[in-house]
Write a protein that holds these residues in place. Structure first.
Motif, PDB file in Angstrom:
ATOM      1  N   ARG A   1      -6.239   1.805  -5.907  1.00 33.33           N
ATOM      2  CA  ARG A   1      -6.670   2.389  -4.621  1.00 33.33           C
ATOM      3  C   ARG A   1      -6.702   1.275  -3.573  1.00 33.33           C
ATOM      4  O   ARG A   1      -7.249   0.205  -3.828  1.00 33.33           O
ATOM      5  N   PHE A   2      -6.075   1.569  -2.419  1.00 36.64           N
ATOM      6  CA  PHE A   2      -5.994   0.556  -1.369  1.00 36.64           C
ATOM      7  C   PHE A   2      -6.866   0.927  -0.179  1.00 36.64           C
ATOM      8  O   PHE A   2      -7.068   2.106   0.109  1.00 36.64           O
ATOM      9  N   SER A   3      -7.356  -0.103   0.483  1.00 39.82           N
ATOM     10  CA  SER A   3      -7.926   0.129   1.815  1.00 39.82           C
ATOM     11  C   SER A   3      -7.387  -0.974   2.719  1.00 39.82           C
ATOM     12  O   SER A   3      -7.120  -2.075   2.252  1.00 39.82           O
TER      13      SER A   3
ATOM     14  N   CYS B   1       0.828  -1.230   0.000  1.00 39.87           N
ATOM     15  CA  CYS B   1       0.000   0.000   0.000  1.00 39.87           C
ATOM     16  C   CYS B   1       0.857   1.273   0.000  1.00 39.87           C
ATOM     17  O   CYS B   1       0.320   2.381   0.032  1.00 39.87           O
TER      18      CYS B   1
ATOM     19  N   ALA C   1     -13.575   3.632  -1.037  1.00 39.07           N
ATOM     20  CA  ALA C   1     -13.405   3.318  -2.463  1.00 39.07           C
ATOM     21  C   ALA C   1     -12.040   2.673  -2.664  1.00 39.07           C
ATOM     22  O   ALA C   1     -11.020   3.299  -2.374  1.00 39.07           O
ATOM     23  N   SER C   2     -12.016   1.411  -3.129  1.00 40.89           N
ATOM     24  CA  SER C   2     -10.712   0.741  -3.278  1.00 40.89           C
ATOM     25  C   SER C   2     -10.775  -0.370  -4.317  1.00 40.89           C
ATOM     26  O   SER C   2     -11.846  -0.892  -4.637  1.00 40.89           O
TER      27      SER C   2
ATOM     28  N   PHE D   1      -5.965   5.814   3.063  1.00 43.75           N
ATOM     29  CA  PHE D   1      -7.370   5.997   2.646  1.00 43.75           C
ATOM     30  C   PHE D   1      -7.597   7.320   1.896  1.00 43.75           C
ATOM     31  O   PHE D   1      -8.734   7.666   1.603  1.00 43.75           O
ATOM     32  N   ARG D   2      -6.536   8.050   1.633  1.00 51.10           N
ATOM     33  CA  ARG D   2      -6.602   9.325   0.899  1.00 51.10           C
ATOM     34  C   ARG D   2      -7.609  10.292   1.531  1.00 51.10           C
ATOM     35  O   ARG D   2      -8.450  10.902   0.848  1.00 51.10           O
TER      36      ARG D   2
END
Lengths: 191, 248
Positions: free
Chosen positions: A67-69, A49, A137-138, B159-160
């Motif tokens: 996009r990571f979570s 990440c 959102a990921s 998580f931006r």
């Protein structure tokens, strides 16, 4: 969509944690990372990440910017806020409060939803952290020992919720128990 | 039995303790029997009661309070802005370090005399309370920001989380906690230094001028009465400002 690690190496104060690790994770699939304590599971997640950089090797992906979570090992929640506000911190505006509460009530007792997080048990906080990672959102979901502190019943409910929410994503999770891999229909990768 | 129950009540205990010291003060003043050295609480209250109906009493309070509050608020705002910028830009922190060290080390009296020559007496207390408060707020802003949990910042970056959400939920809580403690010290210091500046500069219609006059005429009861007024004003300001800070 894929995530490719090639000859990745990482050491802390001269102690090698990951040595020449290569693997390609592709979607939609769930991978269960297994290995003894200290073998580098958490480090692997941090490298993927982008929280840490590898000493050698590369982490590539397609598309380039995934996009990571993450469900961190230590939850990393804001204790002064309630579960809803913790999740709203990371979710896009389109996800409404009602939607988040509906998700939370699938894995938490409804009466707990208005309480501040500091009044939650360890297992309840864990479920909030999981819900947060799944609602953000990921493309890739990383979960570091997600079932830690959960009793068998909530483990089953949470696993069903994870399966339901990650059908089109790359999911990597670490665990010490092989039965967890069955819970999430995951492919086992040993470190 | 009844007395021990009364003593367990914190408020009753506080009143009894204050009463004890007031009685001791009164006894000492009667024992010395010299109003120039030590006046008792009764004389001080009488002196205060005599001051209350005069217009100059209220005008002095008004002007001194406005000036000290102006100095404090401007130092609070600039200290916070500079503290935030220095936390973000290390070069700015290094650039400001010698000035802040100087502000912390130079005695207040030196500043007051210098400022008196440079800007004159009317704005003196604004300038001095500003100089005293600025380094306190600056240092504590940086400490508060660096108390933000690194692991939560990592979570926010993965998580931006937007910049403003990070400020509101991650940086602001530890900063507020640190600034609340700092403001208690800074507010007291701004009053002490502001009034000290007025005593040296003697601007018209100021508490400092009244203290100076009390000194010139050896009017110890007035000196004590004004000191009590300063303590009350400082406490009111502290209460008001901390209440305001809690609502941010």
């Amino acid at each position: 969509m894929y995530l490719k690690l090639s000859h990745v190496q990482k050491a802390y104060s001269g102690k090698e944690v990951l040595k020449d690790y290569s693997f390609c994770f592709s979607s939609p699939k769930t991978y269960c990372i297994m290995g003894p304590s200290g073998c580098g599971k958490t480090t692997l997640f941090h490298l993927i990440c982008g929280l840490e950089k590898p000493d050698a090797g590369s982490v590539e992906s397609s598309p380039e910017k995934l996009r990571f979570s993450v469900v961190f090992q230590e939850d990393r929640l804001l204790e002064s806020l309630d579960a809803l506000k913790n999740i709203q911190l990371v979710t896009p505006k389109e996800v409404t409060g009602e939607q988040i509460l509906a998700h939370l009530s699938r894995i938490l007792p409804p009466e707990s939803l208005s309480q501040p997080l500091r009044e939650f048990s360890g297992g309840m906080k864990r479920r909030v952290a999981i819900c947060r990672a799944l609602l953000a959102a990921s493309d890739v979901v990383l979960m570091d020992e997600p079932f830690n502190g959960l009793d068998p019943d909530s483990r089953d409910t949470t696993a069903a919720y994870i399966r339901d929410m990650t059908r089109d994503k790359i999911v990597l999770f670490s665990t010490h128990q092989e039965s967890d891999a069955d819970l999430l229909d995951a492919t086992i990768c040993t470190l | 039995m009844k007395i021990s129950i009364m003593f367990k009540n914190k408020r009753v205990r506080q009143i009894l303790i204050i009463g004890f010291w007031l009685i001791l003060w009164e006894l000492l003043s009667r024992l010395l029997h010299n109003q120039l050295i030590l006046v008792g609480p009764t004389e001080v209250l009488l002196s205060l009661a005599a001051l209350l109906p005069t217009g100059s009493f209220w005008l002095s309070i008004l002007f001194s309070s406005i000036k000290i509050a102006l100095g404090f608020i401007s130092a609070f705002l600039l200290g916070m802005i500079l503290g935030c910028l220095s936390f973000r830009f290390h070069w700015l922190k290094e650039l400001l370090e010698p000035i802040l060290l100087l502000l912390k080390s130079i005695p207040v009296a030196s500043f007051v005399i210098l400022a008196l020559i440079m800007i004159g007496s009317p704005g003196l207390s604004i300038f001095i309370s500003f100089l005293i408060v600025l380094p306190i707020i600056y240092t504590n802003t940086m400490t508060g920001l660096s108390n933000t949990e690194e692991k939560l910042l990592e979570m926010a970056s993965v998580f931006r989380v937007s910049f403003w959400k990070k400020v509101r939920f991650l940086y602001l809580p530890p900063l507020k906690l640190q600034l609340e403690t700092a403001c208690k010290t800074a507010l007291g210091m701004s009053w002490k230094s502001g009034i000290a500046a007025e005593v040296i500069g003697v601007p018209n219609m100021s508490i400092g001028e009244k203290l100076y006059m009390a000194k010139i005429y050896l009017n110890t009861p007035d000196l004590f009465a004004w000191t009590i007024v300063i303590l009350i004003l400082s406490a009111i300001f502290e209460w008001l400002f901390l209440k305001l800070l809690k609502h941010i």
